[in-house]
Scaffold this active site. Structure first.
Site, PDB file in Angstrom:
ATOM      1  N   ASP A   1       0.856  -1.402  -0.158  1.00  0.00           N
ATOM      2  CA  ASP A   1      -0.050  -0.065  -0.054  1.00  0.00           C
ATOM      3  C   ASP A   1       0.928   1.180   0.053  1.00  0.00           C
ATOM      4  OD1 ASP A   1      -2.517   1.144   0.166  1.00  0.00           O
ATOM      5  OD2 ASP A   1      -2.191   1.368   2.168  1.00  0.00           O
ATOM      6  N   HIS A   2       0.579   2.126  -0.737  1.00  0.00           N
ATOM      7  CA  HIS A   2       1.162   3.605  -0.890  1.00  0.00           C
ATOM      8  C   HIS A   2       2.912   3.486  -1.015  1.00  0.00           C
ATOM      9  CE1 HIS A   2      -2.178   5.889   0.176  1.00  0.00           C
ATOM     10  NE2 HIS A   2      -2.316   5.240   0.609  1.00  0.00           N
TER      11      HIS A   2
ATOM     12  N   HIS B   1      -7.096  10.369   5.151  1.00  0.00           N
ATOM     13  CA  HIS B   1      -6.563   9.189   6.034  1.00  0.00           C
ATOM     14  C   HIS B   1      -6.666   9.705   7.397  1.00  0.00           C
ATOM     15  CE1 HIS B   1      -3.784   8.172   2.503  1.00  0.00           C
ATOM     16  NE2 HIS B   1      -4.560   6.976   2.844  1.00  0.00           N
TER      17      HIS B   1
ATOM     18  N   GLY C   1      -8.907   6.030   3.136  1.00  0.00           N
ATOM     19  CA  GLY C   1      -9.236   6.958   4.303  1.00  0.00           C
ATOM     20  C   GLY C   1     -10.527   6.409   4.842  1.00  0.00           C
TER      21      GLY C   1
HETATM   22  P1  13P Z   1      -7.526   4.975   7.127  1.00  0.00           P
HETATM   23  O1  13P Z   1      -6.439   4.983   8.145  1.00  0.00           O
HETATM   24  O2  13P Z   1      -8.144   6.299   7.298  1.00  0.00           O
HETATM   25  O3  13P Z   1      -8.444   3.875   7.554  1.00  0.00           O
HETATM   26  O4  13P Z   1      -7.027   5.017   5.905  1.00  0.00           O
HETATM   27  C1  13P Z   1      -6.497   3.624   5.507  1.00  0.00           C
HETATM   28  C2  13P Z   1      -5.906   3.826   3.876  1.00  0.00           C
HETATM   29  O5  13P Z   1      -6.494   4.524   3.162  1.00  0.00           O
HETATM   30  C3  13P Z   1      -4.744   3.124   3.717  1.00  0.00           C
HETATM   31  O6  13P Z   1      -4.057   3.308   2.285  1.00  0.00           O
END
Ligand code: 13P
Length: 278
Positions: free
Chosen positions: A80-81, A175, A205
């Site tokens: 992720d990211h 997020h 998020g």
């Molecule tokens: P949250 O931490 O707001 O749940 O977001 C998670 C997210 O988007 C991970 O990529």
């Protein structure tokens, strides 16, 4: 059963989005897998790039893949990211799907790098999520950046030019915890979803969003809901509760299954909301 990020969306029918949960250690993995099995639902396990660098591709990534492979439910495992190209290439080589996050780059540069990553991921038989627009808060919740909503034209051009499998959009989502109530631009979700036909679109998020807004987002076309903060909070609260007992529980097995269960409870609730069973 391990399944690819691209393939898992065949289980996201009209009213259903797939729950995508950030995992950080074995207790998160166990909690998310248990939630998938209890609800008999497909899920996505995501590992943030910084967390994966800490845990190790083979150790943490390998544990997530092994848990997914052994599960009775379809589970995809992805980074992720991701922003570190060399690291992401190693993740792909190891067997992980990825999200390349070029949302901080100028649009044309985001297209160039995402396209390059998509070509590499596809060559190796893996899937890729890309992102345009800016959410306003970094994934670890530390860094505040300017919020920029995704436009329909950008979304069309980005998807066409990069060849990605899944698109993350910015529609008022942030997020971490929201300041006040989450204000998601539902008409914008619908416009983007309609313009992209079958391309799965993602709401990052996803924590701290009220039930009605989640359901409205899914009705407008969101197919993947990312959740990190709500699980991290459940984990931390349960761990804190355990640590503040009169007798300090020093046996790890007095702690680990209990916090894994706290993670499972929240993940299972979210899955029920995403699949309109709650
Ligand atoms: P949250 O931490 O707001 O749940 O977001 C998670 C997210 O988007 C991970 O990529």
């Amino acid at each position: 059963m391990l399944i690819s990020l691209k393939e898992i969306f065949q289980y996201a029918t009209k009213d259903v989005a797939i729950g995508a949960f950030n995992i950080h250690n074995l207790e998160f993995i166990k909690g998310v897998v248990r939630a998938a099995e209890e609800t008999k639902s497909p899920v996505i396990m995501m590992i943030n790039e910084a967390v994966l660098k800490y845990g190790g591709i083979e150790v943490l990534g390998g544990a997530a893949i092994a848990a997914a492979t052994q599960s009775s439910e379809y589970i995809a495992v992805m980074v992720d990211h991701g922003t570190d190209i060399d690291f992401l290439n190693k993740c792909i080589d190891f067997g992980l799907d990825i999200m390349y996050d070029g949302s901080h780059l100028p649009f044309e540069e985001n297209i160039r790098v995402t396209k390059m990553m998509a070509e590499y991921a596809h060559k190796k038989g893996h899937s890729i999520e890309g992102e345009i627009g800016q959410l306003g808060l970094s994934e670890d919740g530390d860094e505040e950046t300017e919020q920029k909503l995704t436009t329909v034209n950008e979304a069309i051009e980005f998807v066409k030019s990069t060849g990605i499998d899944v698109l993350a959009i910015s529609v008022g989502n942030v997020h971490g915890f929201y300041k006040g109530e989450a204000k998601i631009n539902i008409p914008r979700v619908a416009e983007i979803s309609n313009a992209l036909f079958s391309m799965p679109i993602v709401m990052h998020g996803g924590s701290d969003i009220p039930y009605e807004t989640i359901r409205a987002s899914i009705a407008a076309g969101i197919k993947k809901f990312n959740i990190a903060t709500d699980l991290k909070q459940a984990y931390a609260l349960k761990m804190s509760e355990l640590m503040h007992q009169e007798v300090l529980p020093i046996q790890p097995l007095q702690l680990f299954p209990v916090v894994a269960d706290a993670v499972a409870r929240v993940a299972a609730d979210k899955i029920q909301i995403f699949s309109s069973k709650l």
